[in-house]
Write a protein that holds these residues in place. Sequence first.
Motif, PDB file in Angstrom:
ATOM      1  N   TYR A   1      88.998  18.853 -66.885  1.00  0.00           N
ATOM      2  CA  TYR A   1      88.859  18.808 -68.338  1.00  0.00           C
ATOM      3  C   TYR A   1      89.789  19.555 -69.175  1.00  0.00           C
ATOM      4  O   TYR A   1      89.615  19.807 -70.318  1.00  0.00           O
ATOM      5  N   LYS A   2      90.974  20.040 -68.340  1.00  0.00           N
ATOM      6  CA  LYS A   2      91.812  20.683 -69.227  1.00  0.00           C
ATOM      7  C   LYS A   2      92.981  19.709 -69.319  1.00  0.00           C
ATOM      8  O   LYS A   2      93.952  20.035 -69.984  1.00  0.00           O
TER       9      LYS A   2
ATOM     10  N   PRO B   1      92.097  26.866 -65.538  1.00  0.00           N
ATOM     11  CA  PRO B   1      92.979  26.849 -66.746  1.00  0.00           C
ATOM     12  C   PRO B   1      94.159  25.778 -66.953  1.00  0.00           C
ATOM     13  O   PRO B   1      94.223  25.468 -68.066  1.00  0.00           O
TER      14      PRO B   1
ATOM     15  N   TRP C   1      85.113  25.518 -83.363  1.00  0.00           N
ATOM     16  CA  TRP C   1      85.054  25.333 -81.929  1.00  0.00           C
ATOM     17  C   TRP C   1      84.728  26.691 -81.194  1.00  0.00           C
ATOM     18  O   TRP C   1      85.143  27.929 -81.602  1.00  0.00           O
TER      19      TRP C   1
ATOM     20  N   THR D   1      87.477  22.915 -64.330  1.00  0.00           N
ATOM     21  CA  THR D   1      88.132  23.900 -65.554  1.00  0.00           C
ATOM     22  C   THR D   1      88.847  24.921 -65.268  1.00  0.00           C
ATOM     23  O   THR D   1      88.938  25.979 -65.897  1.00  0.00           O
TER      24      THR D   1
ATOM     25  N   GLU E   1      83.820  23.036 -76.666  1.00  0.00           N
ATOM     26  CA  GLU E   1      84.906  22.370 -76.165  1.00  0.00           C
ATOM     27  C   GLU E   1      86.135  23.105 -75.618  1.00  0.00           C
ATOM     28  O   GLU E   1      86.501  24.270 -76.552  1.00  0.00           O
ATOM     29  N   THR E   2      86.599  22.834 -74.716  1.00  0.00           N
ATOM     30  CA  THR E   2      87.850  23.499 -74.011  1.00  0.00           C
ATOM     31  C   THR E   2      89.113  22.487 -73.794  1.00  0.00           C
ATOM     32  O   THR E   2      90.142  23.278 -73.638  1.00  0.00           O
ATOM     33  N   ASN E   3      88.880  21.523 -74.059  1.00  0.00           N
ATOM     34  CA  ASN E   3      90.317  20.486 -73.798  1.00  0.00           C
ATOM     35  C   ASN E   3      90.936  20.386 -75.131  1.00  0.00           C
ATOM     36  O   ASN E   3      90.635  19.806 -75.963  1.00  0.00           O
TER      37      ASN E   3
ATOM     38  N   ASP F   1      83.629  29.173 -77.571  1.00  0.00           N
ATOM     39  CA  ASP F   1      83.697  29.173 -76.131  1.00  0.00           C
ATOM     40  C   ASP F   1      82.737  30.016 -75.720  1.00  0.00           C
ATOM     41  O   ASP F   1      82.566  30.299 -74.786  1.00  0.00           O
ATOM     42  N   SER F   2      81.655  30.445 -76.481  1.00  0.00           N
ATOM     43  CA  SER F   2      80.494  31.449 -76.120  1.00  0.00           C
ATOM     44  C   SER F   2      79.423  30.701 -76.988  1.00  0.00           C
ATOM     45  O   SER F   2      79.609  30.878 -78.063  1.00  0.00           O
TER      46      SER F   2
END
Length: 347
Positions: free
Chosen positions: A27-28, A22, A126, A20, A106-108, A128-129
């Motif tokens: 997964y980025k 950044p 989407w 992860t 999801e972060t990608n 992130d928390s």
Amino acid sequence: MQIRTSGPMSVASYMALCLTHPTKGYYKADDPLGAAGDFVTAPEISQMFGELIGFFFVNLWQQMGSPKAVTLLELGPGRGTLMADMLRVACRAEGFRDALDLRLFETNPALIAEQNARLEPYGPKWIDSFEKVGDWPLLVVANEFFDALPIRQYVLQPDGWHERMIGLTEGKRSFGLDPTPIPVTTMPLAAWEAELNSVYEVGFAQAEVMKRLAGIVSTQGGAILAIDYGYARSQTGETLQGVRQHRYADVLESPGDTDLSAHVDFQALDGVAANRGLVVHPLATQGEFLTRLGINERARALSAANPASAADIETARHRLVDRGQMGDLFKVFCAASPGLQPQGFAS
């Protein structure tokens, strides 16, 4: 670089950075799924997988009294294939589409674009928390999500357990041990009678995710469904592995370009969810779960409607449910609000 400048790091820190970071995290980067990627997940094998899970969740929604608003959250939704298949079935139920609040963890960026292409008609959001899931009943699906969360590893030595670290030996990444021992009596019971040099893995990150989600579900109502490879009871053994281009790879080589994962300790997740007041249903294998939900009948119906694809449909069914394939390796975990009776689990 960080090891060189700051010294050895834990396996958990190494996994987190590799997956992860950044800019350089696995997964980025680009889409890792499918034949051109590093692995293939169950939703990519057959539409039957997602369709049956869609039935599973709409059935729970109906058991809850068909509330006018419900949040459906997927953790790590990949290309959006699973959710698209789920919603194709679930939205046939009267009122479900209008009640649906779809959230994706999801972060990608590349995968978010693919998810949007498949799911845009459903108005996905989407997040992130987990604090951003809203105030409605919460239904969570996590397919091959928990296995990618960082773990810590401990190795038993004569003076106690030592955390495994990753440092440098002659300029190359290598495993070592933290010199400070941890007394055996402070470890979980499963580690008390281990043999010398045994490895014990602890998924603190897995437990934390379950704790936070279970806390929300216990307050707002709902259920958590997790499908992953793992073991039913806490035990010793090393399961950390790397996969690259559909082959096992050294976990210390090519950080950021190799998928890292570890088996999920479902007994530990069971305890966390139960402590939050949820009912944890008997762990099922993926083969048992899909068979109870009707995958054999669904395969026959699809084959009858598409005779030219019958062989492919049977091959996919076999891969999903048979013991020698994914059927036994993958387990299905469900924690739900008291009073709900999730389909697919032994009573």
